[in-house]
Design an enzyme around this catalytic site. Sequence first.
Site, PDB file in Angstrom:
ATOM      1  N   HIS A   1     -30.078  22.091 -12.415  1.00  0.00           N
ATOM      2  CA  HIS A   1     -30.991  21.901 -11.288  1.00  0.00           C
ATOM      3  C   HIS A   1     -32.218  22.805 -11.371  1.00  0.00           C
ATOM      4  CE1 HIS A   1     -27.010  20.458 -10.007  1.00  0.00           C
ATOM      5  NE2 HIS A   1     -27.723  19.494  -9.453  1.00  0.00           N
TER       6      HIS A   1
ATOM      7  N   HIS B   1     -31.852  15.994  -8.544  1.00  0.00           N
ATOM      8  CA  HIS B   1     -32.155  14.559  -8.535  1.00  0.00           C
ATOM      9  C   HIS B   1     -33.671  14.373  -8.509  1.00  0.00           C
ATOM     10  CE1 HIS B   1     -32.056  15.638  -4.228  1.00  0.00           C
ATOM     11  NE2 HIS B   1     -32.734  14.543  -3.964  1.00  0.00           N
TER      12      HIS B   1
ATOM     13  N   GLY C   1     -32.000   8.318  -8.057  1.00  0.00           N
ATOM     14  CA  GLY C   1     -33.002   7.342  -7.654  1.00  0.00           C
ATOM     15  C   GLY C   1     -33.641   6.594  -8.802  1.00  0.00           C
TER      16      GLY C   1
ATOM     17  N   MET D   1     -25.689   5.372 -11.057  1.00  0.00           N
ATOM     18  CA  MET D   1     -24.356   5.333 -10.475  1.00  0.00           C
ATOM     19  C   MET D   1     -24.234   4.193  -9.478  1.00  0.00           C
ATOM     20  SD  MET D   1     -22.079   8.216  -8.479  1.00  0.00           S
ATOM     21  CE  MET D   1     -23.073   8.181  -6.994  1.00  0.00           C
ATOM     22  N   SER D   2     -24.877   4.329  -8.319  1.00  0.00           N
ATOM     23  CA  SER D   2     -24.700   3.344  -7.250  1.00  0.00           C
ATOM     24  C   SER D   2     -24.990   1.925  -7.711  1.00  0.00           C
ATOM     25  CB  SER D   2     -25.602   3.689  -6.062  1.00  0.00           C
ATOM     26  OG  SER D   2     -25.289   4.976  -5.571  1.00  0.00           O
TER      27      SER D   2
END
Length: 199
Positions: free
Chosen positions: A109, A129, A163, A183-184
């Site tokens: 990060h 992210h 995203g 992922m999603s």
Amino acid sequence: MIICMSEVLVFTNRLLCRESFLSRIEKTAKEKPKGIVLREKDLNEEDYKELAKKVIEICRRYGTQCILHSYVNTAAMLNHDALHLPFHKLLRLSDSQKGRFKLLGASVHSADEAVQAEFLGCTYITAGHIFDTDCKAGCPGKGLRYLREICESVEIPVYAIGGIKAENIADVIDAGAKGVCVMSGAMTCADVKKYLSSL
């Protein structure tokens, strides 16, 4: 820009699936992404190990890399040589443990964490992210400048996460990322082949 499937890491979340999780894994493995990271954070280690055995077998059948997540001992018990770790767990990994893995990744990060991860033996890292995402609701994406800083700080491949969509992949690659993580979308899309091909 469309990137090749071999530069897409698919992170799993079986709780998002609208079908059998193993069926979703099979459909994904068949498309041969760079790897499938079995990231099932809610499972205890024993349940994770049992699921991992099944996912490893499916991935092996299609020649797709399965990357276990977090559970170092499970990876060792299964004699599996690919592991992804949160950064704080990477810091606790001994040299002998590191030696077990041909593929070792970590989630970072910051540029400082990226440099440390490379020094500690990671063969790749994920950085995120990058963009706003429902997975991190209320927490703004860190943006492309942040991604570029990380990419410029290391020589190992960087995979952008958070995203990621077809319309922003060109910007991510221009910032220096080797590839992307999803992922999603991969867990919920109606057609896995069509979704991954769109990237």
